[in-house]
Structure formats: C-alpha cells, structure tokens
Motif scaffolding. Structure first.
Motif, mmCIF file in Angstrom:
data_model
loop_
_atom_site.group_PDB
_atom_site.id
_atom_site.type_symbol
_atom_site.label_atom_id
_atom_site.label_comp_id
_atom_site.label_asym_id
_atom_site.label_seq_id
_atom_site.Cartn_x
_atom_site.Cartn_y
_atom_site.Cartn_z
ATOM 1 N N TYR A 49 2.377 8.270 5.746
ATOM 2 C CA TYR A 49 2.437 7.017 6.475
ATOM 3 C C TYR A 49 2.824 5.864 5.546
ATOM 4 C CZ TYR A 49 -0.249 9.387 10.187
ATOM 5 O OH TYR A 49 -0.678 10.239 11.175
ATOM 6 N N ASP A 50 3.478 4.874 6.135
ATOM 7 C CA ASP A 50 3.767 3.624 5.437
ATOM 8 C C ASP A 50 2.523 2.755 5.511
ATOM 9 O OD1 ASP A 50 4.622 1.218 4.460
ATOM 10 O OD2 ASP A 50 6.237 0.934 5.905
ATOM 11 N N MET A 51 1.870 2.539 4.375
ATOM 12 C CA MET A 51 0.612 1.805 4.376
ATOM 13 C C MET A 51 0.796 0.290 4.302
ATOM 14 S SD MET A 51 -1.965 3.692 4.910
ATOM 15 C CE MET A 51 -1.985 5.419 5.352
ATOM 16 N N GLY A 52 2.032 -0.181 4.330
ATOM 17 C CA GLY A 52 2.280 -1.596 4.489
ATOM 18 C C GLY A 52 2.046 -2.445 3.274
ATOM 19 N N HIS A 53 1.864 -1.830 2.119
ATOM 20 C CA HIS A 53 1.704 -2.601 0.884
ATOM 21 C C HIS A 53 2.231 -1.744 -0.254
ATOM 22 C CE1 HIS A 53 -2.037 -0.196 0.374
ATOM 23 N NE2 HIS A 53 -2.172 -0.441 1.669
ATOM 24 N N TYR A 84 -6.415 9.877 5.865
ATOM 25 C CA TYR A 84 -5.245 9.497 5.080
ATOM 26 C C TYR A 84 -5.600 8.369 4.113
ATOM 27 C CZ TYR A 84 -2.383 12.535 7.931
ATOM 28 O OH TYR A 84 -1.854 13.653 8.550
ATOM 29 N N LEU A 85 -4.913 8.335 2.972
ATOM 30 C CA LEU A 85 -5.250 7.417 1.895
ATOM 31 C C LEU A 85 -4.532 6.083 2.072
ATOM 32 C CD1 LEU A 85 -5.223 9.717 -1.272
ATOM 33 C CD2 LEU A 85 -7.064 9.268 0.355
ATOM 34 N N ALA A 86 -5.313 5.009 2.129
ATOM 35 C CA ALA A 86 -4.759 3.671 2.220
ATOM 36 C C ALA A 86 -4.488 3.068 0.852
ATOM 37 C CB ALA A 86 -5.716 2.765 2.996
ATOM 38 N N TRP A 87 -5.099 3.642 -0.196
ATOM 39 C CA TRP A 87 -4.943 3.109 -1.557
ATOM 40 C C TRP A 87 -5.412 4.171 -2.539
ATOM 41 C CZ3 TRP A 87 -8.979 2.249 -5.090
ATOM 42 C CH2 TRP A 87 -8.647 1.515 -6.248
#
Length: 521
Positions: A407-411, A491-494
């Motif tokens: 996923y594209d985490m937007g940062h 899923y990993l956001a960071w």
C-alpha cells in the motif's frame, strides 16, 4: 431505530466486518435475508494472505481445527500448471481447506460472542441517503419497516441491492461462451491411484491430477475429494462454445455426466453420492469480471462481491473480500469515533480497488489460458518454460496469494517494509511476539519498539489512547527493522532501521501516526 453501521449480507465478508467493527468499539447491525445459515456447498476454502490475517484475529485455529500457526502449501497450480513451491526461500501460499458453511458458522459464533446484533429474515429493498445518514426500507418477519443508519455497507453479493440502490455502476465484461458444471460424485476406487489420488483411465491412457485444472482438447476437468477421506469427489467441467442452456432448467446428474464425457472424450463411471447431503449440483453459464466504479458513495460502502466479481479459478474470492473487511473495519470505526484523519475512509478504495484489479487480471488470464486451441497451447508451452524458473514461480505464487500488495502509506519514509505485511518475528521475539499478537487480535494498532530508546517512547506519547506500544529490546541484528508501526489490518504504516532514534526518526513517526491515527492528544 438508528444504528451507527448497518451491514447488508451475512456471508463471510459481512460477518467478518461486523466482528472488526465490534472489536473497534462500534455496535453494527447485520441484516441477512436468509432465515437460517445456508448449508449449501459453495467455496471450499481460503487461499492466500487472508489465512494469516485470520490468524492475527485468533480465528485460524477454530477454522483449522488444530493448534499452531498457519503453514504454506508446498504445491499449488496456476491455470492447470503445477506449481512446486518447495524450493522458494519464502513460500507465500497459505491454504486452509474448510467449507464456506463452516467459515460462516465460526464467524457468526464469534460475532455473537462480541455482541453483534444479527437480524435474520430481513431484506433491504430501498435506501435513501442524505447528509446525516441513510434511511433503509426493509422487509422482515413482521412486515415492512424503516430504520436509519449513519453508514451502510453492502456485503450482499454480485447482484447487490445496495450497489444498485446507491446508483453505483458495475462495469466489466461477461464471457457468454463459457459454461461450467459441478457436482459431487462417487468415482470407483479402481480408477484412482491410491498413492497420488490421480484419476487413471486405461482405455485412452489418461492420468489426470486431482486439485488441478486438467486441460483437454474439448475443455477442462477438475476433481478432488471433498472433504478429504469422505469418498465423495467434487467433479467439475469447463466448456466453451457449447449450445446455450436454459438456466431456468434445473441441473441434473446426467447433465454433469454428459459434460464429463464431452471433455474427456470417453465415459467416466461415476454415481451420485449415497451419503447424506447437502450435495452440490450446479451449472454456471458465463463468466463475469466486473468492478464497481467506486467503493464508496457518501455514506454507502461496498464490500466483497458487491464491489467486484471474477472467475473462481485459483480460489481468490474470500482472500479478496475478507481482506476488504479487515481493511475497512478499523477505518470506518475511526470515522464514527471521530478521530479519523481527513481522507482515512477514502483510503479503503484507494488501497483495495487496485488489489481487486489484479485479481480480475490474473483470473481472466487463467481462464483464457485454459481455452481450447492451438494458439493457446503454444502460449502454454511458453509459460511452462517460464515456470521452470523458481523466481517466476515465486512471482506467480505471490500474485495468487495477494502477498505482492504494498500500500501507498502517503508519506515518504523509504523503508522497504512500509506498506507491506507485518513480517513474522516469532522466532526472534518469543514472549514479545505473543504480546503483539494479543494486541492485533483485539484489532489495535501497535508500535513495536525493538530499541527501547527513550526518544521513541517520547514521540509516541500523544497517541496512547489509540495505539498500543510494545517494547521488545533485542540485540538480534537479523531483525528486519528496529521499530515498526503496525496498522490494525496487519500492514506497516512506518518502519525504521535506526536503533538510536534521533530527531528525523521522531518526525517520521509523528507523520505516520498523524496520517493514520489522527492528531496527537
């Protein structure tokens, strides 16, 4: 009556979403038109990432009927090509063979344990949306009635009333030249190799593999003992360009037998099961590959087959739909609780629609590769060569399992794990891994700190009401990261490799926390 969320459809996708919302502190109402759970044979199991996702929620062991973690399958198939996955460094293909009726039973039991209100015998027939919510017109056991809901989720299948009433288009294609027939049958033991389960037909000299799409000049035959050890096989045929069939005419066992004869070019001695049913006997004409224009129209959202339909080849349906539910649940709950950052609910479509597009792509490709004809045979010969390379087999396995999703985490953080599934840390962390699983079982986001550095804890302080932290300091240099921020869907956001976090790491973590879990308090 007013509800925060109303779910229409009590199949696996709707039931799982209800569980996810309840874990997140929302009390949904689930409407199901059937008065009792169906025992009719449908899907035969779970394939792909969803198996591990259900393990995170503590649902794998009840479904599998055994303890221990999910294990990948050493063999699978793609459009009838055998996939030997034993030599892959990381085999992504987890499979759980369990009938859909059992999946729904386990999920309904879990939903009721969590306090979900399930109303059976209730059918939606109209909806009217405004700025504050959705008005639902429903037929129930006591007659027609009306209710209000803040959000409505359609999990009511490919012919979704919710989708149609919301005016959401469902573009795609229909292959009208295709027909499949499937049914439970007893095949004589003398025709089955006891060592391999293969079907052996001496007269034409055929050996056909179970659990595979066996391509023949006139179509495709599949067969497998369902359930294993029962003595009853599920037999199915795929055919193209046959005379049209009146779908209002009930399917018969003789029709299945005739379809098998056309595909094989010879009779297959088989008989209807004598054991108690229900037994499958089903004809499907045409293959639909369609995806909704949007997964969200205001306060109405679509889930599972209501949002996308495709061929069942490869078994991707529940992998796709149930992961839709796990992706949507915590985001919708955040919206209702009032802490969702701007645009969070819109990421449901931006993340899940591309995954659906890939499933439509590979199922259409698999069906096309099974059609009769010399040109298709040439394409298959080429693909067989390519699948001799284990790197190509790994890519196909990841495609089938849905483990190639990022996923594209937007940062812009740049760590290769960001947007991907939580890596398996159980061999590195032992007791701390159990703590991580406990928090994810509760559908909570988790910051996993493997450094126990004070600046990481300091950076996290403003989100303790929404995010749990597990400190698991480790000197193991083989770990894939020094700290991880795991969303409730796994899923990993960071992530960071910096085991001495400084100001830059704190800034990146702040940004990820704010993007996915709102402003600090």
């Amino acid at each position: 009556m007013t509800a925060d969320v109303t779910i229409v459809g009590g199949g696996p996708n709707g039931l799982l979403l209800a569980c996810e919302l309840r874990l997140a502190g929302v009390r949904p109402v689930l409407l199901e038109r059937l008065h009792a759970r169906s025992e009719a044979p449908r899907a035969n199991g779970l394939v792909g990432r969803v198996v591990q996702a259900l393990e995170l929620r503590g649902l794998y062991e009840p479904l599998a009927g055994r303890v221990g973690p999910a294990q990948p399958l050493p063999f699978y198939q793609f459009s009838g090509f055998p996939l030997d996955l034993r030599d892959l460094p990381e085999n992504p293909l987890h499979v759980l063979q369990v009938p859909q009726a059992r999946i729904e039973q386990v999920l309904e039991e879990r939903a009721r344990e969590l306090g979900v209100e399930i109303r059976r015998g209730h059918e939606l027939f109209a909806l009217h949306q405004d700025d504050d919510g959705v008005t639902l017109d429903i037929r129930g056991p006591q007659g027609a009635h009306r209710m209000r809901t803040r959000y409505l989720v359609g999990a009511d299948g490919g012919h979704s009333t919710v989708r149609k009433q919301a005016g959401i288009a469902f573009p795609g294609t229909t292959d009208d030249h295709f027909a499949s027939r499937a049914g439970h049958a007893v095949i004589p033991d003398a025709l089955l190799d006891p060592a391999t389960g293969e079907l052996v037909l001496p007269d034409p000299g055929m050996r056909l593999r179970p659990y595979a799409h066996n391509r023949m000049p006139n179509g495709v035959l599949t067969f497998a003992m369902m359930p294993p050890g029962s003595g009853v096989h599920l037999v199915a045929t795929f055919e193209w360009d046959q005379p049209p069939v009146d779908d209002s005419t009930p399917m018969t066992f003789d029709e299945l037998r005739a379809g098998v004869r056309r595909v094989l070019g010879t009779d297959l001695p088989m008989s209807p099961p004598a054991t108690p049913g229900p037994h499958l006997l089903r004809r499907l004409t045409g293959i639909n590959s369609r995806q909704a224009d949007t997964y969200r129209a205001g306060r109405v959202l679509l889930l599972g087959d209501a949002a996308h339909v495709h061929s069942a080849v490869g078994g991707p349906g529940l992998n796709l739909g149930m992961q839709d539910a796990i992706n949507l649940g915590w985001k919708l709950a955040a919206q209702i609780h009032g802490w969702a950052p701007p645009g969070l609910l819109d990421t449901y479509q931006s993340e899940r629609a591309p995954v659906s597009q890939r499933v439509l792509m590979h199922t259409r490709a698999q069906v096309a590769l099974m059609r009769p004809g010399g040109d298709i045979t040439a394409a298959r010969d080429l693909l067989a060569e390519l699948l001799g390379d284990k790197n190509n087999r790994a890519r196909i396995a990841a495609l089938l399992a849905g483990t190639d999703v990022q996923y594209d985490m937007g940062h812009d953080i740049g760590h290769p794990l960001v947007g991907r599934w939580l890596p398996d840390l159980r061999s590195h962390l032992t007791s701390s891994w159990t703590q991580i699983l406990e928090r994810l079982r509760a559908a909570r986001p988790v910051l996993v700190d493997l450094t126990a550095h004070a600046t990481t804890a300091e950076a996290f302080k403003g989100w303790t009401d929404r995010v749990d932290v597990i400190s698991a300091p480790s000197a193991d240099r083989s770990l894939p990261a020094a700290a991880l921020l795991v969303r409730p869907d796994g899923y990993l956001a960071w992530a960071t490799d910096d085991d001495t976090p400084g100001q830059l790491t704190r800034h990146d973590l702040h940004k990820a926390l704010t993007t996915w879990f709102g402003a600090a308090t």
